[in-house]
Design a protein around this motif. Structure first.
Motif, PDB file in Angstrom:
ATOM      1  N   TYR A  37       0.867  -1.185   0.000  1.00 47.46           N
ATOM      2  CA  TYR A  37       0.000   0.000   0.000  1.00 47.46           C
ATOM      3  C   TYR A  37       0.895   1.224   0.000  1.00 47.46           C
ATOM      4  O   TYR A  37       1.772   1.368   0.860  1.00 47.46           O
ATOM      5  CB  TYR A  37      -0.904   0.002   1.238  1.00 47.46           C
ATOM      6  N   ILE A  38       0.735   2.099  -1.001  1.00 46.64           N
ATOM      7  CA  ILE A  38       1.514   3.331  -1.061  1.00 46.64           C
ATOM      8  C   ILE A  38       0.580   4.527  -1.029  1.00 46.64           C
ATOM      9  O   ILE A  38      -0.580   4.452  -1.454  1.00 46.64           O
ATOM     10  CB  ILE A  38       2.422   3.384  -2.310  1.00 46.64           C
ATOM     11  N   THR A  39       1.077   5.632  -0.505  1.00 52.16           N
ATOM     12  CA  THR A  39       0.266   6.837  -0.345  1.00 52.16           C
ATOM     13  C   THR A  39       1.168   8.054  -0.429  1.00 52.16           C
ATOM     14  O   THR A  39       2.392   7.945  -0.321  1.00 52.16           O
ATOM     15  CB  THR A  39      -0.460   6.810   1.015  1.00 52.16           C
ATOM     16  N   ASN A  40       0.570   9.233  -0.614  1.00 46.11           N
ATOM     17  CA  ASN A  40       1.376  10.458  -0.631  1.00 46.11           C
ATOM     18  C   ASN A  40       0.959  11.453   0.450  1.00 46.11           C
ATOM     19  O   ASN A  40       1.503  12.553   0.512  1.00 46.11           O
ATOM     20  CB  ASN A  40       1.334  11.132  -2.005  1.00 46.11           C
ATOM     21  N   ARG A  41       0.013  11.095   1.288  1.00 47.69           N
ATOM     22  CA  ARG A  41      -0.323  11.953   2.436  1.00 47.69           C
ATOM     23  C   ARG A  41       0.130  11.250   3.705  1.00 47.69           C
ATOM     24  O   ARG A  41      -0.328  10.146   4.032  1.00 47.69           O
ATOM     25  CB  ARG A  41      -1.810  12.255   2.511  1.00 47.69           C
ATOM     26  N   LEU A  42       1.024  11.884   4.433  1.00 46.30           N
ATOM     27  CA  LEU A  42       1.612  11.309   5.637  1.00 46.30           C
ATOM     28  C   LEU A  42       0.750  11.637   6.852  1.00 46.30           C
ATOM     29  O   LEU A  42       0.474  12.810   7.124  1.00 46.30           O
ATOM     30  CB  LEU A  42       3.032  11.854   5.854  1.00 46.30           C
ATOM     31  N   ILE A  43       0.309  10.595   7.559  1.00 45.08           N
ATOM     32  CA  ILE A  43      -0.571  10.745   8.716  1.00 45.08           C
ATOM     33  C   ILE A  43       0.095  10.087   9.918  1.00 45.08           C
ATOM     34  O   ILE A  43       0.845   9.113   9.782  1.00 45.08           O
ATOM     35  CB  ILE A  43      -1.953  10.115   8.432  1.00 45.08           C
ATOM     36  N   ALA A  44      -0.175  10.617  11.105  1.00 44.88           N
ATOM     37  CA  ALA A  44       0.442  10.103  12.328  1.00 44.88           C
ATOM     38  C   ALA A  44       0.109   8.635  12.535  1.00 44.88           C
ATOM     39  O   ALA A  44      -1.002   8.182  12.273  1.00 44.88           O
ATOM     40  CB  ALA A  44      -0.013  10.923  13.532  1.00 44.88           C
ATOM     41  N   VAL A  45       1.095   7.896  13.045  1.00 45.92           N
ATOM     42  CA  VAL A  45       0.903   6.482  13.334  1.00 45.92           C
ATOM     43  C   VAL A  45      -0.108   6.329  14.465  1.00 45.92           C
ATOM     44  O   VAL A  45      -0.265   7.210  15.307  1.00 45.92           O
ATOM     45  CB  VAL A  45       2.241   5.821  13.715  1.00 45.92           C
ATOM     46  N   GLY A  46      -0.830   5.197  14.472  1.00 46.72           N
ATOM     47  CA  GLY A  46      -1.783   4.952  15.556  1.00 46.72           C
ATOM     48  C   GLY A  46      -3.216   5.197  15.128  1.00 46.72           C
ATOM     49  O   GLY A  46      -3.572   5.009  13.959  1.00 46.72           O
ATOM     50  N   PRO A  47      -4.058   5.659  16.063  1.00 49.73           N
ATOM     51  CA  PRO A  47      -5.489   5.786  15.771  1.00 49.73           C
ATOM     52  C   PRO A  47      -5.810   6.829  14.714  1.00 49.73           C
ATOM     53  O   PRO A  47      -6.900   6.824  14.149  1.00 49.73           O
ATOM     54  CB  PRO A  47      -6.092   6.184  17.129  1.00 49.73           C
ATOM     55  N   ASP A  48      -4.875   7.759  14.434  1.00 47.59           N
ATOM     56  CA  ASP A  48      -5.135   8.761  13.404  1.00 47.59           C
ATOM     57  C   ASP A  48      -5.143   8.160  12.009  1.00 47.59           C
ATOM     58  O   ASP A  48      -5.727   8.725  11.089  1.00 47.59           O
ATOM     59  CB  ASP A  48      -4.077   9.875  13.454  1.00 47.59           C
ATOM     60  N   ASP A  49      -4.468   7.042  11.810  1.00 42.03           N
ATOM     61  CA  ASP A  49      -4.317   6.485  10.474  1.00 42.03           C
ATOM     62  C   ASP A  49      -4.795   5.039  10.422  1.00 42.03           C
ATOM     63  O   ASP A  49      -4.124   4.128  10.910  1.00 42.03           O
ATOM     64  CB  ASP A  49      -2.851   6.564  10.040  1.00 42.03           C
ATOM     65  N   LYS A  50      -5.960   4.839   9.810  1.00 42.40           N
ATOM     66  CA  LYS A  50      -6.529   3.504   9.692  1.00 42.40           C
ATOM     67  C   LYS A  50      -6.520   3.020   8.242  1.00 42.40           C
ATOM     68  O   LYS A  50      -7.159   2.008   7.919  1.00 42.40           O
ATOM     69  CB  LYS A  50      -7.959   3.493  10.231  1.00 42.40           C
ATOM     70  N   ARG A  51      -5.813   3.729   7.383  1.00 42.95           N
ATOM     71  CA  ARG A  51      -5.881   3.399   5.957  1.00 42.95           C
ATOM     72  C   ARG A  51      -5.295   2.020   5.656  1.00 42.95           C
ATOM     73  O   ARG A  51      -5.984   1.152   5.111  1.00 42.95           O
ATOM     74  CB  ARG A  51      -5.140   4.478   5.152  1.00 42.95           C
ATOM     75  N   ALA A  52      -4.033   1.796   6.017  1.00 42.35           N
ATOM     76  CA  ALA A  52      -3.414   0.500   5.713  1.00 42.35           C
ATOM     77  C   ALA A  52      -4.087  -0.625   6.482  1.00 42.35           C
ATOM     78  O   ALA A  52      -4.354  -1.697   5.929  1.00 42.35           O
ATOM     79  CB  ALA A  52      -1.921   0.551   6.036  1.00 42.35           C
ATOM     80  N   SER A  53      -4.372  -0.398   7.767  1.00 42.66           N
ATOM     81  CA  SER A  53      -4.954  -1.467   8.581  1.00 42.66           C
ATOM     82  C   SER A  53      -6.326  -1.882   8.063  1.00 42.66           C
ATOM     83  O   SER A  53      -6.670  -3.065   8.070  1.00 42.66           O
ATOM     84  CB  SER A  53      -5.054  -1.031  10.047  1.00 42.66           C
ATOM     85  N   SER A  54      -7.118  -0.927   7.584  1.00 40.07           N
ATOM     86  CA  SER A  54      -8.446  -1.280   7.061  1.00 40.07           C
ATOM     87  C   SER A  54      -8.324  -2.154   5.817  1.00 40.07           C
ATOM     88  O   SER A  54      -9.092  -3.104   5.622  1.00 40.07           O
ATOM     89  CB  SER A  54      -9.253  -0.022   6.747  1.00 40.07           C
ATOM     90  N   LEU A  55      -7.354  -1.853   4.976  1.00 42.09           N
ATOM     91  CA  LEU A  55      -7.155  -2.642   3.758  1.00 42.09           C
ATOM     92  C   LEU A  55      -6.625  -4.033   4.069  1.00 42.09           C
ATOM     93  O   LEU A  55      -7.086  -5.031   3.498  1.00 42.09           O
ATOM     94  CB  LEU A  55      -6.183  -1.902   2.832  1.00 42.09           C
ATOM     95  N   LEU A  56      -5.659  -4.109   4.989  1.00 44.55           N
ATOM     96  CA  LEU A  56      -5.076  -5.407   5.334  1.00 44.55           C
ATOM     97  C   LEU A  56      -6.091  -6.311   6.032  1.00 44.55           C
ATOM     98  O   LEU A  56      -6.132  -7.522   5.810  1.00 44.55           O
ATOM     99  CB  LEU A  56      -3.842  -5.211   6.206  1.00 44.55           C
ATOM    100  N   LYS A  57      -6.918  -5.726   6.894  1.00 43.38           N
ATOM    101  CA  LYS A  57      -7.947  -6.523   7.567  1.00 43.38           C
ATOM    102  C   LYS A  57      -8.979  -7.036   6.568  1.00 43.38           C
ATOM    103  O   LYS A  57      -9.431  -8.186   6.656  1.00 43.38           O
ATOM    104  CB  LYS A  57      -8.617  -5.700   8.664  1.00 43.38           C
ATOM    105  N   ALA A  58      -9.364  -6.200   5.611  1.00 44.24           N
ATOM    106  CA  ALA A  58     -10.316  -6.639   4.590  1.00 44.24           C
ATOM    107  C   ALA A  58      -9.707  -7.744   3.732  1.00 44.24           C
ATOM    108  O   ALA A  58     -10.390  -8.716   3.375  1.00 44.24           O
ATOM    109  CB  ALA A  58     -10.735  -5.456   3.721  1.00 44.24           C
ATOM    110  N   LEU A  59      -8.431  -7.613   3.416  1.00 43.31           N
ATOM    111  CA  LEU A  59      -7.743  -8.650   2.659  1.00 43.31           C
ATOM    112  C   LEU A  59      -7.693  -9.954   3.440  1.00 43.31           C
ATOM    113  O   LEU A  59      -7.955 -11.035   2.892  1.00 43.31           O
ATOM    114  CB  LEU A  59      -6.327  -8.175   2.318  1.00 43.31           C
ATOM    115  N   ALA A  60      -7.375  -9.868   4.737  1.00 42.62           N
ATOM    116  CA  ALA A  60      -7.311 -11.066   5.570  1.00 42.62           C
ATOM    117  C   ALA A  60      -8.671 -11.759   5.638  1.00 42.62           C
ATOM    118  O   ALA A  60      -8.763 -12.980   5.579  1.00 42.62           O
ATOM    119  CB  ALA A  60      -6.827 -10.711   6.966  1.00 42.62           C
TER     120      ALA A  60
END
Length: 408
Positions: free
Chosen positions: A377-400
């Motif tokens: 997963y690649i992106t160009n908007r940098l967001i703080a790690v943790g609860p502020d950023d659910k982008r990658a985790s939402s995709l990986l969980k859906a994939l799983a």
């Protein structure tokens, strides 16, 4: 595996309201597409791409949003992004190929390959310690400016001239943004004669047709997305960037990796230079395919004769070497001895261990051998790690969830 039917995502924006997501997903993976759309609509995504392979087949290949907000340039199939510390996973893969070729060994002292490195008590430090951040070399002691880090040979020379950290906090994991890459790059240069970027290109990227590299040629700069700071990204580093603790200053202020006043990683020289631990640039398609090769039982691309790694070499890299909390950034980390971050990926009934490396701001890149999955997963908007950023985790969980539904 038979090829799964694909659900094609429109090549033009749909008539209904909501964000446009382009590309295709295989039948059963539609939820990943839905989560990608939510990222664009609800989770502060600017632009990005997500690609996943399962059992040798590409099952998700989607993208959307804006590659450059200043010009309105859209994200396209070939748009690339700089992946920050995701680069460390590519350094690890490059070193593994050198191990496979018999050029290096993880437990041989670095000084065996690079004699100058032995100075000031570093004669017994191994490459395994360097790549797992247990060598006490998280930063450079000599004062550095933003332009200095684009010269890997000069940085290696400075590291050779310094002693390891003696602070008791260096007894476990002490993560740093750059030094492991400079050390790895110098070792490759000493044993092979090629720079690490050329070694990777000739031994990995070109043989497997991967559109990715350490840096990028100046004439291809328009293929790279423009990076932006997003929600609370800079605020998470305030303590590191203003600390008066000398060790913190050496690691996180020499130089500051993300200056408030400028996104320095959009500078042309940052893209065209070699900064091994931080400036790999590529498409999600290419990065995911590389990890998919590592996730395959044969450790080679399906249908290809070129062996990338033996199972023995890769299994050693996946083995847990250290599990500690970094005392400065207060994050519990699990590393293998090759430089991969190790994680547990939720799935019932199979090996759930994944390996790879995420990148500052939100990108994620990993192999999941128990499920036969490679993903990026690649992106160009940098967001703080943790609860502020659910982008990658939402995709990986859906994939799983999709892989679990479709079964082993």
């Amino acid at each position: 595996m038979t090829t799964a039917p694909e659900t094609t995502v429109p090549d033009a924006p749909p008539a209904v309201t909501g964000p446009a997501v382009f590309g295709s997903v295989a039948e059963g993976f539609e939820e990943v597409h839905e989560e990608f759309g939510r990222n664009l609509e609800e989770r502060d995504e600017l632009g990005g791409a997500f690609c996943a392979w399962w059992r040798g087949e590409k099952v998700v290949d989607i993208w959307g949003g804006t590659a450059d907000s200043a010009t309105g340039r859209p994200w396209e199939p070939g748009t690339k992004s700089l992946i920050f510390s995701g680069s460390k996973g590519i350094v690890a893969i490059t070193l593994l190929v050198a191990v496979q070729k018999g050029l290096i060994d993880w437990d041989t002292p670095v000084a065996h390959y690079w004699p100058e490195f032995a100075r000031h008590g570093k004669d017994r430090i191994t490459l395994r310690q360097v790549m797992s951040y247990t060598a006490g070399l998280p930063g450079v002691r000599a004062p550095l400016g933003q332009d200095d880090i684009t010269d890997p040979v000069a940085m290696a020379r400075l590291i050779a001239e310094q002693a390891p950290e003696e602070d008791e906090r260096a007894a476990g994991i002490l993560y740093g943004p750059y030094t492991a890459g400079w050390i790895a790059g110098e070792v490759v240069r000493r044993v092979d004669g090629r720079s690490i970027d050329r070694f990777f290109a000739e031994e990995v990227a070109v043989p497997h047709g991967l559109d990715m590299a350490f840096g990028i040629r100046a004439d291809r700069a328009d293929e790279v997305a423009q990076l932006e700071y997003g929600a609370h990204f800079l605020e998470q580093y305030t303590g590191f960037f203003t600390s008066e603790d000398p060790m913190t200053q050496r690691i996180w202020q020499n130089p500051v990796p993300f200056p408030h006043e400028e996104m320095v990683w959009n500078r042309p020289e940052r893209r065209t230079a070699l900064i091994p631990a931080a400036n790999v640039i590529g498409t999600a398609r290419a990065i995911s395919r590389l990890y998919a090769i590592l996730a395959a039982d044969s450790v080679r691309a399906p249908g290809e004769e070129h062996l990338l790694l033996s199972r023995e070499v890769l299994d050693d890299a996946r083995r847990e070497y250290v599990r500690k909390t970094d005392p400065l950034i207060d994050i519990r980390m699990v590393y293998g001895g090759a430089g991969f971050r190790l994680r547990a990926t939720p799935r019932d009934g199979v090996d759930g261990d994944s390996f790879g490396h995420d990148g500052g701001g939100g990108s994620a890149h990993l192999a999941w051998p128990g499920a036969g999955v490679g993903v990026s997963y690649i992106t160009n908007r940098l967001i703080a790690v943790g609860p502020d950023d659910k982008r990658a985790s939402s995709l990986l969980k859906a994939l799983a969830r999709a892989v679990t539904r479709l079964g082993a």
